[in-house]
Design an enzyme around this catalytic site. Structure first.
Site, mmCIF file in Angstrom:
data_model
loop_
_atom_site.group_PDB
_atom_site.id
_atom_site.type_symbol
_atom_site.label_atom_id
_atom_site.label_comp_id
_atom_site.label_asym_id
_atom_site.label_seq_id
_atom_site.Cartn_x
_atom_site.Cartn_y
_atom_site.Cartn_z
ATOM 1 C CB SER A 125 -0.980 -0.273 1.392
ATOM 2 O OG SER A 125 -2.045 0.992 0.983
ATOM 3 C CG ASP A 146 -4.295 -1.756 0.663
ATOM 4 O OD1 ASP A 146 -3.500 -2.239 0.875
ATOM 5 O OD2 ASP A 146 -4.644 -0.434 0.621
#
Length: 301
Positions: free
Chosen positions: A38, A182
């Protein structure tokens, strides 16, 4: 082989940038492998190139408008405390368009490309340093690790972007017949992957406190409650990753240097406040400096 691992954490990535700056510039750490999840995936290409000032500028100038083309949040400031609530207009518009997410993050995709050039990509790809980002394949319910050596510029930029897409608040991406989100949903702190790729010493930046110091403030509306629920679930992923990583490190005799945030930085890492992120960057630098000094004193006879 020395590796740097940076966990997910949204805007808290500014703290990780400060830690990495000290390790690279002052401790002179040279990394053969950098893994990011991320927000960590945004940092590692620039850190690998030694472009610390550039990534500092990127992190301390970013705001919500540079990330969201459809922002699902309304940020309110009351008595110096920022709270998040739903942007009803944008969310309803998403529903009417039959979208499956509350917001869209196409501007982040452009921001990544604008700040990570083709020449920088080629420089990294031809270097000895390896760059790996994590993504979650939702269709297959598994983590995937995307190595810079396996892709061309456009596709690797997409993987960086996908690694950051905190669904259902950001874009859900279909790629190669699967749907992705993600990387933190499946591998928030990819220590074990660094070990499997041959790391013998790993600097790990974890964008949470080692021990929860205060009760979490739970959202006062359904939307902010959902944000808090996701944060709780990711905390459990993080603890699992760290436990597995430590076991793998003990088994392979790998040295782990862990850098947690000393205090809770924010209740909502999806709020990107430029002033706050500047402070976090400097806090990360000072924290790494203090920890390095303590470690040096311990080593002295």
């Amino acid at each position: 082989m020395r590796a740097l691992v940076i966990s997910g954490g949204g805007s808290k990535g500014a703290f990780a940038g400060g830690v990495a700056q000290y390790l690279i510039q002052e401790n002179k750490h040279e990394y053969d492998l950098l893994l990011g999840t991320s927000t960590g995936s945004l940092l590692i290409p620039h850190l690998a190139l030694g472009n610390v000032e550039k990534i500092y500028g990127i992190y301390t100038s970013v705001d919500m408008d540079k990330i969201f083309n459809v922002n699902p949040f309304v940020i309110k400031n009351k008595n110096g405390i920022e709270t998040v609530s739903i942007n009803h207009y944008n969310v309803i518009r998403q529903f009417l368009k039959k979208k499956r997410t509350f917001g869209e993050s196409q501007r982040l995709r452009k921001y990544i490309r604008d700040n990570f050039s083709l020449s920088e990509f080629n420089q990294l790809k031809s270097s000895k340093c390896n760059i790996v980002v994590t993504v979650t394949n939702l269709s297959k319910n598994e983590v995937e690790y995307k190595c810079i050596r396996d892709f061309e510029y456009d596709e690797f930029c997409d993987w960086i972007w996908i690694s950051c897409n905190y669904i259902p608040f950001m874009s859900l991406v279909e790629k190669n017949g699967s749907e992705y989100g993600d990387g933190g949903f499946s591998s928030l702190v990819p220590i074990r992957e660094a070990i499997q790729r041959g790391a013998t010493e790993i600097d790990v930046v974890i964008l949470e406190t080692e021990v929860q110091t205060a009760p979490r403030v739970i959202g006062k509306n359904p939307f902010s409650l959902m944000v808090d629920l996701f944060a709780t679930l990711l905390d459990q992923v993080e603890k699992h990753d760290i436990t597995i990583g430590k076991l793998a490190a003990n088994n392979k005799n790998v040295k782990l240097n862990m850098y947690y945030t000393p205090v809770q930085l924010t209740n909502n890492a999806l709020i990107f406040n430029k002033t706050q992120m500047k402070q976090w960057w400097h806090q990360g630098y000072e924290y790494a400096q203090n920890k390095s000094e303590i470690m040096s004193e311990v080593k002295e006879p």
